[in-house]
Design an enzyme around this catalytic site. Structure first.
Site, PDB file in Angstrom:
ATOM      1  N   ASP A 156      43.167  34.765  35.242  1.00 33.87           N
ATOM      2  CA  ASP A 156      43.184  36.119  35.511  1.00 33.87           C
ATOM      3  C   ASP A 156      41.923  36.459  34.583  1.00 33.87           C
ATOM      4  O   ASP A 156      42.112  36.549  33.504  1.00 33.87           O
ATOM      5  CB  ASP A 156      44.424  37.042  34.786  1.00 33.87           C
ATOM      6  CG  ASP A 156      44.402  38.479  34.945  1.00 33.87           C
ATOM      7  OD1 ASP A 156      43.262  39.029  35.072  1.00 33.87           O
ATOM      8  OD2 ASP A 156      45.335  39.025  35.417  1.00 33.87           O
ATOM      9  N   HIS A 157      40.908  36.593  35.250  1.00 36.58           N
ATOM     10  CA  HIS A 157      39.577  36.809  34.424  1.00 36.58           C
ATOM     11  C   HIS A 157      39.674  37.979  33.597  1.00 36.58           C
ATOM     12  O   HIS A 157      38.883  37.668  32.610  1.00 36.58           O
ATOM     13  CB  HIS A 157      38.311  36.482  35.156  1.00 36.58           C
ATOM     14  CG  HIS A 157      38.259  37.821  36.144  1.00 36.58           C
ATOM     15  ND1 HIS A 157      38.851  37.901  37.478  1.00 36.58           N
ATOM     16  CD2 HIS A 157      37.442  39.058  35.753  1.00 36.58           C
ATOM     17  CE1 HIS A 157      38.516  39.082  38.038  1.00 36.58           C
ATOM     18  NE2 HIS A 157      37.499  39.641  37.028  1.00 36.58           N
TER      19      HIS A 157
ATOM     20  N   HIS B  40      45.573  41.943  36.982  1.00 36.28           N
ATOM     21  CA  HIS B  40      44.724  42.435  35.890  1.00 36.28           C
ATOM     22  C   HIS B  40      45.479  43.815  35.159  1.00 36.28           C
ATOM     23  O   HIS B  40      45.657  43.792  33.900  1.00 36.28           O
ATOM     24  CB  HIS B  40      43.327  43.072  36.266  1.00 36.28           C
ATOM     25  CG  HIS B  40      42.703  42.077  37.230  1.00 36.28           C
ATOM     26  ND1 HIS B  40      42.709  40.442  36.907  1.00 36.28           N
ATOM     27  CD2 HIS B  40      41.889  42.139  38.471  1.00 36.28           C
ATOM     28  CE1 HIS B  40      42.209  39.762  38.169  1.00 36.28           C
ATOM     29  NE2 HIS B  40      41.647  40.884  38.701  1.00 36.28           N
TER      30      HIS B  40
END
Ligand code: NAD
Length: 499
Positions: free
Chosen positions: A179-180, A242
């Site tokens: 999950d950047h 996110h």
């Protein structure tokens, strides 16, 4: 043993001719190489297209010269890259890949450490995991890790099915779900701001906090991703992962230690405390929007329904706002408002913590109110913190005025803030899974989101399109907060540059 504390790895990038590899993965690896964080490594690019090693190395060169300020050691860097033209479902192709890996392993002395990075469409994830096990690529002396891009399923059920397939080849602690957002400097800072400041932690609860708002807005529309986005929408694309991860970090209890397991288990506990909704209640907590034609940066832009590969009657949401209630001792009664959308007026991700008003206002006439104290965490594109306080207005008399204390991360570290992908790639090589999502987090957030998507998929929103491109989103999102006596704090008034 890893020498000089530098991790070693053979990284197989499945989907190496894709957009993610080009824009994020090659540039991040180059930065790690330039910083001397890695030197013993090899990369095998795996994709469908037939390419020679030289052609692939030219692609990597193009990528790093376009997306970084690469000037030095370019040839040396790209000499670590190899290519394998691959058919995902052919066992023979995996056997050939194994041969390449074994040779590179001994050539670069990689101690059998292997990372399988899946940067391609999710329908292939299960097959690849099963094949790399069956063809012996995971039989290795060193570590084996699976790094897997979003989306991780499109519902709880599909995520579970995918998880079961990849678990046949990798243990949970070998799976690094990207999950950047968790690689972003200021998202990682949430924990430090909370747990390293006597000023905040004692106030971080329902006695002192009125509400918390998390906003992630984009100016871009759906671009070329219409086909994918039609099935996903803002809810699955942004909120399930996110946005809910940021809420978990804001809401969790302090971990007893800063280890991966302790932090994750606190995040899981926060997600378990989310107030469940019945389908009938979804409308009380969540609203959706879809952009119409409008003006962005003085340019006319089309409505979502006229974008390429989008159904002209699409019921897909490009905007979602919601109210989450966390039913535990710390947060009882404090709404967490979250919103995210495409084609908004600004590109910005930020968190606003609004503190409760003090009991009595000495500085204004009856009926006037003090500005509430706000803690703003700017995540992108600005990185920093703003604290809004009240202080004496200069001049005669005693009147208060809001003032801002600001800290800009970019100002201090200039442009050195590492990219999220750079940190996450390095973490995966070092074996630090803290900033990746655990299956339990994925499962809980899908279960929560599934109730909303079931309702939305089965009821056409007759108000769509309900916000013009280039605006702050649909009115219904404002009403959601107005019902509680709150409103969305716009980032312009909380800007670091204003201070
Ligand atoms: P892309 O379409 O640009 O690239 C897909 C890659 O997969 C190509 O290298 C292609 O050759 C390969 N491929 C496709 N079918 C294949 C087959 N049958 N056999 C072998 N190789 C095959 O996709 P992308 O934008 O790079 O995204 C990859 C993954 O990363 C997706 O899961 C996406 O959701 C995720 N992701 C992408 C971004 C981004 O910025 N692009 C951001 C977050 C997540």
């Amino acid at each position: 043993m890893e020498q000089n504390n530098k991790p070693t790895a053979l990284i197989m990038i499945f989907g190496a001719t894709g957009d993610l590899a080009k824009r994020k993965l090659f540039p991040s690896l180059y930065r790690l190489f330039q910083k001397n964080s890695i030197d013993k490594f090899a990369v095998v690019g795996v994709a469908r297209r037939p390419l020679t090693n030289q052609e692939f190395q030219e692609n990597v060169k193009d990528s790093i010269t376009t997306f970084t300020d690469a000037k030095e050691n370019i040839d040396e860097f790209v000499s670590h890259f190899y290519y394998h033209s691959h058919d995902v479902s052919s066992s023979e192709s995996y056997i050939q890949l194994k041969g390449i890996c074994d040779r590179l392993d001994s050539h670069y002395e990689l101690q059998g450490n292997r990372i399988f990075y899946l940067a391609m469409a999710p329908e292939f994830f299960g097959t690849i995991a099963e094949q790399v096990k069956e063809q012996g690529l995971t039989d290795t002396q060193g570590y084996k890790r699976l790094v897997i891009e979003k989306p991780f399923g499109h519902s709880f059920e599909s995520a579970l099915e995918l998880n079961e397939r990849i678990r046949t080849a990798f243990a949970e602690d070998e799976i690094y779900r990207i999950d950047h957002y968790l690689g972003k400097e200021m998202v990682q800072n949430i924990e430090v701001i909370r747990f390293a400041n006597a000023l905040f932690e004692p106030l971080w609860n329902s006695r002192y906090i009125s509400n918390i708002q998390v906003t992630s807005s984009e100016i871009l529309g759906v671009e070329e991703r219409g086909r994918y986005y039609e099935k996903s929408g803002a809810l699955r694309d942004m909120l399930q992962n996110h946005m809910m991860q940021m809420v978990a970090l804001l809401a969790m209890e302090p971990p007893i230690k800063l280890t991966t397991d302790e932090i994750r288990s606190e995040k899981v506990r926060a997600l378990r405390s989310l107030r469940p909704m019945s389908k009938e209640e979804v409308g009380n907590y969540f609203v959706r929007g879809q952009y119409d034609a409008g003006t962005v940066n003085e340019k006319e832009v089309p409505a979502y329904r006229t974008e390429p590969m989008v159904d002209p009657n699409s019921n897909t949401e490009t905007y979602v706002a919601g109210k989450l209630m966390i039913d535990n001792f710390r947060w009882a009664g404090v709404p967490f408002y979250i919103r995210t959308g495409k084609r908004m007026d600004v590109k910005s991700t930020y968190i606003v913590v609004q503190f409760k008003d003090i009991p009595m206002n000495l500085y204004y006439k009856t009926g006037e109110t003090l500005h509430p104290n706000l803690l703003v965490i700017h995540i992108q594109p600005d990185e920093g913190i703003t604290l809004l306080l009240n202080a004496k207005k200069t001049g005669n008399g005693v009147k208060s005025t809001p003032i801002q204390l600001s800290y800009s991360n970019k100002g201090v570290d200039s442009l050195n803030t590492p990219e999220a992908y750079e940190k996450l790639l390095f973490d995966s090589m070092r074996g630090d899974a803290t900033n990746f999502t655990h299956w339990d987090e994925v499962a809980l957030s899908w279960k929560f989101v599934d109730t909303i998507s079931e309702v939305w998929e089965n009821t056409k929103d007759e108000t769509f399109p309900n916000y013009p491109a280039g605006t702050t989103g649909p009115k219904c999102a404002d009403y959601l907060l107005a019902e509680d006596g709150h409103f969305w704090w716009p980032v312009e008034n909380l800007d670091l540059q204003d201070c």
